[in-house]
Design a protein around this motif. Structure first.
Motif, short mmCIF file in Angstrom:
data_model
loop_
_atom_site.label_atom_id
_atom_site.label_comp_id
_atom_site.label_asym_id
_atom_site.label_seq_id
_atom_site.Cartn_x
_atom_site.Cartn_y
_atom_site.Cartn_z
N ASP A 45 3.82 4.34 -5.58
CA ASP A 45 3.38 3.51 -6.71
C ASP A 45 2.53 2.39 -6.10
N TYR A 46 1.22 2.49 -6.30
CA TYR A 46 0.26 1.59 -5.65
C TYR A 46 0.06 0.34 -6.49
N SER A 47 0.36 -0.82 -5.91
CA SER A 47 0.28 -2.11 -6.60
C SER A 47 1.22 -2.08 -7.80
N CYS A 48 2.50 -1.97 -7.50
CA CYS A 48 3.51 -1.61 -8.49
C CYS A 48 4.01 -2.76 -9.33
N GLY A 49 3.74 -4.02 -8.92
CA GLY A 49 4.32 -5.14 -9.65
C GLY A 49 5.82 -5.21 -9.44
N LEU A 105 2.45 12.43 -4.72
CA LEU A 105 1.96 11.82 -5.96
C LEU A 105 1.71 10.34 -5.73
N VAL A 106 0.52 9.89 -6.08
CA VAL A 106 0.20 8.46 -6.07
C VAL A 106 -0.08 8.04 -7.51
N VAL A 107 0.57 6.96 -7.93
CA VAL A 107 0.31 6.39 -9.24
C VAL A 107 -0.28 5.00 -9.05
N MET A 108 -1.43 4.77 -9.65
CA MET A 108 -2.04 3.44 -9.67
C MET A 108 -2.25 3.09 -11.14
N ASN A 109 -1.31 2.34 -11.69
CA ASN A 109 -1.33 2.07 -13.13
C ASN A 109 -1.61 0.61 -13.43
N SER A 110 -2.58 0.38 -14.31
CA SER A 110 -2.95 -0.97 -14.75
C SER A 110 -3.31 -1.86 -13.57
N VAL A 111 -4.11 -1.30 -12.66
CA VAL A 111 -4.51 -2.00 -11.44
C VAL A 111 -6.03 -2.08 -11.33
N VAL A 122 -12.25 1.28 -1.77
CA VAL A 122 -11.43 1.20 -0.55
C VAL A 122 -10.03 1.77 -0.81
N ALA A 123 -9.44 1.40 -1.94
CA ALA A 123 -8.11 1.90 -2.28
C ALA A 123 -8.12 3.42 -2.46
N LEU A 124 -9.15 3.93 -3.10
CA LEU A 124 -9.24 5.38 -3.30
C LEU A 124 -9.37 6.12 -1.97
N ALA A 125 -10.08 5.53 -1.02
CA ALA A 125 -10.22 6.15 0.30
C ALA A 125 -8.87 6.23 1.01
N VAL A 126 -8.08 5.15 0.90
CA VAL A 126 -6.75 5.14 1.51
C VAL A 126 -5.87 6.20 0.85
N ILE A 127 -5.91 6.25 -0.47
CA ILE A 127 -5.09 7.21 -1.21
C ILE A 127 -5.51 8.64 -0.89
N ARG A 128 -6.81 8.88 -0.81
CA ARG A 128 -7.31 10.23 -0.50
C ARG A 128 -6.78 10.70 0.86
N ARG A 129 -6.71 9.80 1.83
CA ARG A 129 -6.21 10.15 3.15
C ARG A 129 -4.71 10.44 3.12
N LEU A 130 -3.98 9.70 2.30
CA LEU A 130 -2.52 9.85 2.26
C LEU A 130 -2.06 11.08 1.49
N LYS A 203 -15.06 11.54 -8.12
CA LYS A 203 -15.71 12.64 -7.41
C LYS A 203 -16.32 12.14 -6.10
N LYS A 204 -16.98 10.99 -6.14
CA LYS A 204 -17.58 10.43 -4.93
C LYS A 204 -16.51 10.07 -3.90
N ALA A 205 -15.30 9.77 -4.37
CA ALA A 205 -14.20 9.42 -3.47
C ALA A 205 -13.48 10.66 -2.92
N GLY A 206 -13.94 11.84 -3.33
CA GLY A 206 -13.36 13.06 -2.78
C GLY A 206 -12.30 13.71 -3.65
#
Length: 235
Positions: A45-49, A105-111, A122-130, A203-206
């Motif tokens: 959960d990315y930037s989960c609050g 599974l990565v969830v980035m909600n309301s971020v 930048v965040a999408l690149a990190v997530i794509r790698r993980l 798409k550009k982020a892979g």
């Protein structure tokens, strides 16, 4: 995004009442669980609050990683979930050191609305790698151009009327109108994306992505996208 991190790390009035806050996190947890495909999944959960219902999500997977940029919130998460062996709390910087292809599974909600376009890239690149090759990113609560605060207010009032905190919501809206949140939203603004624009960005982020039929959470005027790592050469 730093101003927004500071805001959420402060004592803010974004929730109308304790009931509103608790129901908000319960609904988000329910919707996240709906995207967990197997009990052995590793979920981020990315930037989960505050993630008050994270234990319910952890019950549905093998490990839940809560990533949070605000240091005060992160400290509370660590204290709250220290007894739960299925929950780990990390900073966004620590995510960069995690093993490649380790998350289902990565969830980035309301971020995304609080990020600049470059920060989201930048965040999408990190997530794509993980993400594992079979993994998914769920990008939720995306604000659309031309859909203003009035729809946010209406969505909240509908949510409040259905779940028994309408009076609190009305009082909370008046407080929000005078709050730092309103001032920040006016000064900095929130990032908005059209459907095609977000699909192109992913798409550009892979990623190969589609818009989900239902948004995460209570606001039907915002969008959720489900993305998978695209095969090499198909981006």
């Amino acid at each position: 995004m730093d101003d927004w991190i500071d805001y959420y790390d402060s004592t803010h009035t974004i929730y109308a009442s304790k009931r509103h806050r608790d129901l908000h996190f319960q609904v988000i947890a329910r919707d996240i669980i709906g995207y967990i495909s197997a009990p052995d999944a590793v979920v981020l959960d990315y930037s989960c609050g505050e993630a008050l219902s994270a234990a319910k999500v952890a019950d549905a997977c093998s490990m839940l990683i809560l990533a949070e940029p605000a240091p005060g919130v992160r400290g509370r998460l660590i204290a709250r979930y220290a007894p739960n062996t299925k929950i780990r709390v990390r900073s966004p910087e620590e995510l960069r050191r995690m093993p490649e292809a380790s998350i289902d599974l990565v969830v980035m909600n309301s971020v995304a609305q609080y990020m600049t376009q470059a920060e989201l890239d930048v965040a999408l690149a990190v997530i794509r790698r993980l993400l594992k090759p079979t993994g998914r990113l769920v990008l939720g609560d995306i604000l659309r151009p031309g859909v203003g605060m009035g729809r946010d207010v209406l969505a909240l009032l509908r949510f409040a009327a259905a779940d028994g905190f309408l009076k609190d919501a009305l009082v909370g809206l008046m407080a929000t109108a005078l709050s730092d949140y309103r001032q920040l939203r006016t000064k900095i603004g929130l990032q908005r994306y059209g459907e095609t624009e977000m699909l192109t960005k992913l798409k550009k982020a892979g990623f190969s992505a589609v818009r989900a039929s239902k948004n995460i959470g209570h606001n039907p005027w915002r969008m959720t996208f489900v993305a998978r790592p695209a095969l090499t050469g198909s981006t």
